[in-house]
Structure formats: C-alpha cells, structure tokens
Design an enzyme around this catalytic site. Structure first.
Site, short mmCIF file in Angstrom:
data_model
loop_
_atom_site.label_atom_id
_atom_site.label_comp_id
_atom_site.label_asym_id
_atom_site.label_seq_id
_atom_site.Cartn_x
_atom_site.Cartn_y
_atom_site.Cartn_z
N GLY A 116 0.78 -1.24 0.00
CA GLY A 116 0.00 0.00 0.00
C GLY A 116 0.81 1.27 0.00
O GLY A 116 0.38 2.27 0.59
N THR A 117 1.96 1.28 -0.70
CA THR A 117 2.75 2.51 -0.74
C THR A 117 2.02 3.62 -1.50
O THR A 117 2.09 4.79 -1.10
CB THR A 117 4.13 2.26 -1.37
OG1 THR A 117 3.97 1.63 -2.65
CG2 THR A 117 4.97 1.37 -0.47
N ASN A 118 1.33 3.27 -2.57
CA ASN A 118 0.56 4.29 -3.29
C ASN A 118 -0.65 4.74 -2.48
O ASN A 118 -1.06 5.90 -2.54
CB ASN A 118 0.13 3.76 -4.66
CG ASN A 118 1.24 3.89 -5.69
OD1 ASN A 118 1.81 4.95 -5.87
ND2 ASN A 118 1.55 2.79 -6.35
N LEU B 63 -10.35 -7.00 -13.01
CA LEU B 63 -11.72 -6.49 -12.94
C LEU B 63 -12.51 -6.96 -14.16
O LEU B 63 -12.01 -6.95 -15.28
CB LEU B 63 -11.71 -4.96 -12.87
CG LEU B 63 -11.07 -4.35 -11.63
CD1 LEU B 63 -11.27 -2.84 -11.63
CD2 LEU B 63 -11.62 -4.97 -10.35
N ASN C 90 -6.07 3.59 -12.50
CA ASN C 90 -4.98 2.68 -12.14
C ASN C 90 -3.65 3.40 -12.33
O ASN C 90 -3.51 4.27 -13.19
CB ASN C 90 -5.03 1.44 -13.04
CG ASN C 90 -3.92 0.45 -12.72
OD1 ASN C 90 -3.75 0.05 -11.57
ND2 ASN C 90 -3.16 0.06 -13.73
N HIS D 191 0.31 2.68 -13.27
CA HIS D 191 1.18 1.67 -13.88
C HIS D 191 2.60 2.22 -13.94
O HIS D 191 2.81 3.37 -14.34
CB HIS D 191 0.71 1.33 -15.29
CG HIS D 191 1.52 0.24 -15.93
ND1 HIS D 191 1.39 -1.08 -15.60
CD2 HIS D 191 2.51 0.31 -16.87
CE1 HIS D 191 2.24 -1.80 -16.30
NE2 HIS D 191 2.94 -0.98 -17.08
#
Length: 215
Positions: A12-14, A94, A108, A110
């Site tokens: 969960g760094t972002n 998804l 998202n 990337h």
C-alpha cells in the site's frame, strides 16, 4: 466531496501517498470511503486503519468465479457510496460487473510510460526488469482510466524518470515510485474530484493551468 474506494493487494505505498496528500490538504474534495484488499495480510490494510479509513478484506477464494467476485466487490463499494475506484497495486482482474458500473470511474497507476512495458504480465518488478533489458534511457509512470483491456484505457497523467547506468530493477522501482507514482496518483484523484478531467473518445483533456504538480 468525492467518495473514493482504494483497492490494494500488498504494502500500500501508493495508498500511503494518497493518505499523505489528503492529510497535507492537497485533495480537499476527496473523502476515503474504504480500502479493500483481496489479501488478509496486506500491510495496506494497516495503513488504512492507522488513517481511520475502513479496511475491508474480500478474498477471491470465497467465490466460485471471477464474475461472482466482481459482483460482490461492486456491491461492497456501492454500499459505501464509492464514486471513484482507485487501483493501487491491486492484483485482481476487474470484470464486467465492476467495469460497467464504474465506467470511467476506475483509475490505475502503472509503473511505465504506457504504451511501453504494459499489458498482460507486466506488473511489479517485471516492468523494470524489461525496461533495463531493453536499454531505454527514460521510463516513468502512468495514471489511466481502466477499460476492458489491460492498460489500454484513456491516459490521465504521465511523468518521466531517467534511468541510471547502474540501476537495478529494485533501485529503478523505488525511484519511479518516489519521483512519479506517489505524485501522479494523488494529482489524478484531485483532478477527478474537481471535475477537471474530460474524456473524448479514448483520450483525456486536462488544462495545463489545472495541474498542481510538474510533469
């Protein structure tokens, strides 16, 4: 106020970058509705709890098919009033129930400059390994809307990062996160929450004067 649901599978760094941006007043129109993970021990769930955000575990093994899982995920997010879905290292594909309900409302991050080093199989260190193998001099990160393909949705923001001669996949991954990902994702969420992203065909329109970071 835009209610945001963040989907994670790992550290969960972002997600932390989003939490920090909100705490710093950089996303005034954003409210975190929940964080959902398909992995019980994902550290990102602890990050959410520490920030006072509802942390939810929804494992894929409970469901007989990917579509059934997507239906359950959709219903969970709708029950929390989620308006924007943010994929922050989410390793579940998804499918129709999510994609149709949240059309142009899923973003998202990337770790490359799409269309380079993206698509099926390109995630995590694999992206950086391939960039180094190819010998490119510049890489970066991209925030995009999610559509039916893999990394094919409208691009929202991109930021370049130079590759150093002595880079390893690990050092490059960290620098791309620090210099690009952790800046782009909060900015994209802010722009969305303020209604400053227009979509025309498969392209987005963002006015330069609306940006609060340097690209």
């Amino acid at each position: 106020m835009t209610r945001v649901g963040v989907l994670i599978s790992g550290g969960g760094t972002n997600l932390q970058a989003l939490i920090d941006a909100k705490a710093a007043g950089k996303m005034p129109n954003v409210e975190f509705a929940c964080v959902v993970s398909n992995r019980k021990k994902a550290y990102g769930l602890e990050r959410a709890k520490n920030a006072g955000i509802e942390a939810l575990y929804l494992p894929t093994v409970r469901f007989e098919s990917g579509e059934a899982y997507n239906e359950a995920l959709r219903d969970l997010l709708l029950s929390r009033g989620v308006e924007l879905v943010v994929l922050a290292g989410y390793l579940v594909v998804l499918q129709k129930p999510m994609l149709e309900t949240f059309r142009n409302r899923i973003i998202n991050i990337h770790p490359s400059l799409i269309p380079s080093f993206c698509g099926d199989g390109f995630y995590g260190l694999k992206v950086h390994e391939e960039a180094l193998k190819r010998g490119v001099k510049v890489t970066g990160a991209t925030v995009h809307f999610v559509d039916d393909g893999t990394d094919t949705g409208p691009i929202i923001l991109q930021k370049a990062v130079y590759i150093h001669p002595d880079d390893t996949p690990e050092s490059l991954q960290l620098r791309v996160m620090q210099q690009a990902e952790w800046k782009l994702l909060p900015e994209a969420v802010r722009l969305y929450s303020e209604g400053k992203i227009e979509i025309c065909d498969n392209r987005t329109v963002i006015r330069p004067e609306d940006l609060e970071i340097e690209l």
